[in-house]
Design a protein around this motif. Sequence first.
Motif, mmCIF file in Angstrom:
data_model
loop_
_atom_site.group_PDB
_atom_site.id
_atom_site.type_symbol
_atom_site.label_atom_id
_atom_site.label_comp_id
_atom_site.label_asym_id
_atom_site.label_seq_id
_atom_site.Cartn_x
_atom_site.Cartn_y
_atom_site.Cartn_z
ATOM 1 N N ILE A 26 0.801 -1.345 -0.295
ATOM 2 C CA ILE A 26 -0.496 0.071 -0.229
ATOM 3 C C ILE A 26 0.997 0.784 -0.357
ATOM 4 O O ILE A 26 0.609 2.156 -0.805
ATOM 5 C CB ILE A 26 -0.447 -0.254 1.029
ATOM 6 C CG1 ILE A 26 -1.922 -1.247 1.053
ATOM 7 C CG2 ILE A 26 -1.742 1.829 1.429
ATOM 8 C CD1 ILE A 26 -3.007 -1.475 2.275
ATOM 9 N N VAL A 27 1.815 1.287 1.325
ATOM 10 C CA VAL A 27 2.644 2.365 0.795
ATOM 11 C C VAL A 27 3.651 2.517 -0.385
ATOM 12 O O VAL A 27 4.166 3.827 -0.959
ATOM 13 C CB VAL A 27 3.034 3.038 2.678
ATOM 14 C CG1 VAL A 27 2.531 3.203 3.271
ATOM 15 C CG2 VAL A 27 4.359 1.530 2.640
ATOM 16 N N LEU A 28 3.925 1.799 -0.782
ATOM 17 C CA LEU A 28 4.441 1.629 -2.019
ATOM 18 C C LEU A 28 3.880 2.690 -3.553
ATOM 19 O O LEU A 28 4.332 2.956 -3.939
ATOM 20 C CB LEU A 28 5.517 0.309 -2.128
ATOM 21 C CG LEU A 28 6.332 0.213 -1.222
ATOM 22 C CD1 LEU A 28 7.141 -1.437 -1.666
ATOM 23 C CD2 LEU A 28 7.693 0.825 -1.504
ATOM 24 N N LEU A 29 3.044 1.889 -3.609
ATOM 25 C CA LEU A 29 1.969 2.434 -4.328
ATOM 26 C C LEU A 29 1.811 3.640 -3.900
ATOM 27 O O LEU A 29 1.958 4.218 -5.135
ATOM 28 C CB LEU A 29 0.451 0.912 -4.804
ATOM 29 C CG LEU A 29 0.446 0.084 -4.607
ATOM 30 C CD1 LEU A 29 -0.769 -0.617 -4.737
ATOM 31 C CD2 LEU A 29 1.004 -0.071 -6.088
ATOM 32 N N LYS A 30 1.376 3.953 -3.325
ATOM 33 C CA LYS A 30 0.972 5.179 -2.929
ATOM 34 C C LYS A 30 2.477 6.326 -3.082
ATOM 35 O O LYS A 30 1.728 7.479 -3.661
ATOM 36 C CB LYS A 30 0.632 5.342 -1.040
ATOM 37 C CG LYS A 30 0.016 7.010 -0.655
ATOM 38 C CD LYS A 30 1.109 7.709 0.326
ATOM 39 C CE LYS A 30 2.384 8.137 0.703
ATOM 40 N NZ LYS A 30 2.631 9.210 -0.330
ATOM 41 N N MET A 31 3.530 5.644 -2.669
ATOM 42 C CA MET A 31 4.598 6.591 -3.426
ATOM 43 C C MET A 31 4.874 6.561 -4.748
ATOM 44 O O MET A 31 4.913 7.594 -5.257
ATOM 45 C CB MET A 31 6.026 5.772 -2.716
ATOM 46 C CG MET A 31 7.516 6.203 -2.807
ATOM 47 S SD MET A 31 8.386 5.473 -1.710
ATOM 48 C CE MET A 31 9.277 4.262 -2.355
ATOM 49 N N MET A 32 4.432 5.361 -5.403
ATOM 50 C CA MET A 32 4.527 5.310 -6.698
ATOM 51 C C MET A 32 3.451 6.301 -6.937
ATOM 52 O O MET A 32 3.361 6.937 -8.346
ATOM 53 C CB MET A 32 4.765 4.038 -7.708
ATOM 54 C CG MET A 32 4.991 3.257 -7.547
ATOM 55 S SD MET A 32 4.924 1.172 -7.415
ATOM 56 C CE MET A 32 4.241 1.667 -9.252
ATOM 57 N N LEU A 33 2.371 6.677 -7.509
ATOM 58 C CA LEU A 33 0.698 7.774 -6.884
ATOM 59 C C LEU A 33 1.929 8.893 -7.249
ATOM 60 O O LEU A 33 0.983 9.271 -7.954
ATOM 61 C CB LEU A 33 0.295 7.411 -6.681
ATOM 62 C CG LEU A 33 -0.894 8.266 -6.933
ATOM 63 C CD1 LEU A 33 -1.654 8.420 -8.288
ATOM 64 C CD2 LEU A 33 -1.899 8.059 -5.637
ATOM 65 N N MET A 34 2.706 9.036 -6.688
ATOM 66 C CA MET A 34 3.224 10.269 -6.111
ATOM 67 C C MET A 34 4.510 10.251 -7.667
ATOM 68 O O MET A 34 4.372 12.024 -7.815
ATOM 69 C CB MET A 34 3.950 10.645 -5.398
ATOM 70 C CG MET A 34 3.366 10.800 -3.781
ATOM 71 S SD MET A 34 2.769 12.100 -2.986
ATOM 72 C CE MET A 34 3.026 12.864 -3.090
ATOM 73 N N SER A 35 4.680 9.972 -8.016
ATOM 74 C CA SER A 35 5.519 9.474 -9.206
ATOM 75 C C SER A 35 4.469 10.995 -10.683
ATOM 76 O O SER A 35 4.480 11.460 -11.329
ATOM 77 C CB SER A 35 5.795 8.802 -9.791
ATOM 78 O OG SER A 35 7.171 8.961 -8.846
ATOM 79 N N LEU A 36 3.521 10.158 -10.366
ATOM 80 C CA LEU A 36 2.007 10.503 -11.225
ATOM 81 C C LEU A 36 1.532 11.746 -11.428
ATOM 82 O O LEU A 36 1.040 12.061 -12.107
ATOM 83 C CB LEU A 36 1.104 9.128 -11.748
ATOM 84 C CG LEU A 36 1.595 7.998 -11.586
ATOM 85 C CD1 LEU A 36 -0.164 6.990 -11.884
ATOM 86 C CD2 LEU A 36 1.842 7.596 -13.537
#
Length: 159
Positions: A26-36
Amino acid sequence: RREEMAKSTQLIDNEVFRAYATYTAIVLLKMMLMSLITAYFRITRKAFVNPEDTASFGKGESAKKFLRTDPDVERVRRGHLNDLENIVPFVGIGLLYALSGPELSTALLHFRIFTGARILHTFAYLIPLPQPGRGLSWAVGYSVTFSMAYKVLKTAWLL
């Protein structure tokens, strides 16, 4: 002790490890979302750092005006950098913690509080929410990681 270690090697059957894997994802996906989100802000604010990124907005001198910084883009980037500074340690320390044999309820508390704190931190950064919201959410997440590190050291070194 060896029986606990043997059980820990069967990670898929370990409820604490499955909880760790879930909240880490969950937190890694959230962090990846920050790139988008950063890309979205760059495109909508037309603020780029690489000349090739401006090609669709013009050529030569007309494109150079899009090579600039924007406060909104920089704010998202700072939030993303903060994720890198906090989520990466959580991933490493959390793995060691999950393998140290904590109670499931205690591990879930650590993982859920960290995840909630990081999500709140992102909202506090992007909206932005007034302080001390962002600072408190950072401190809570940081404290959780520190608590897990202490438990790992206590278990491993018998502190």
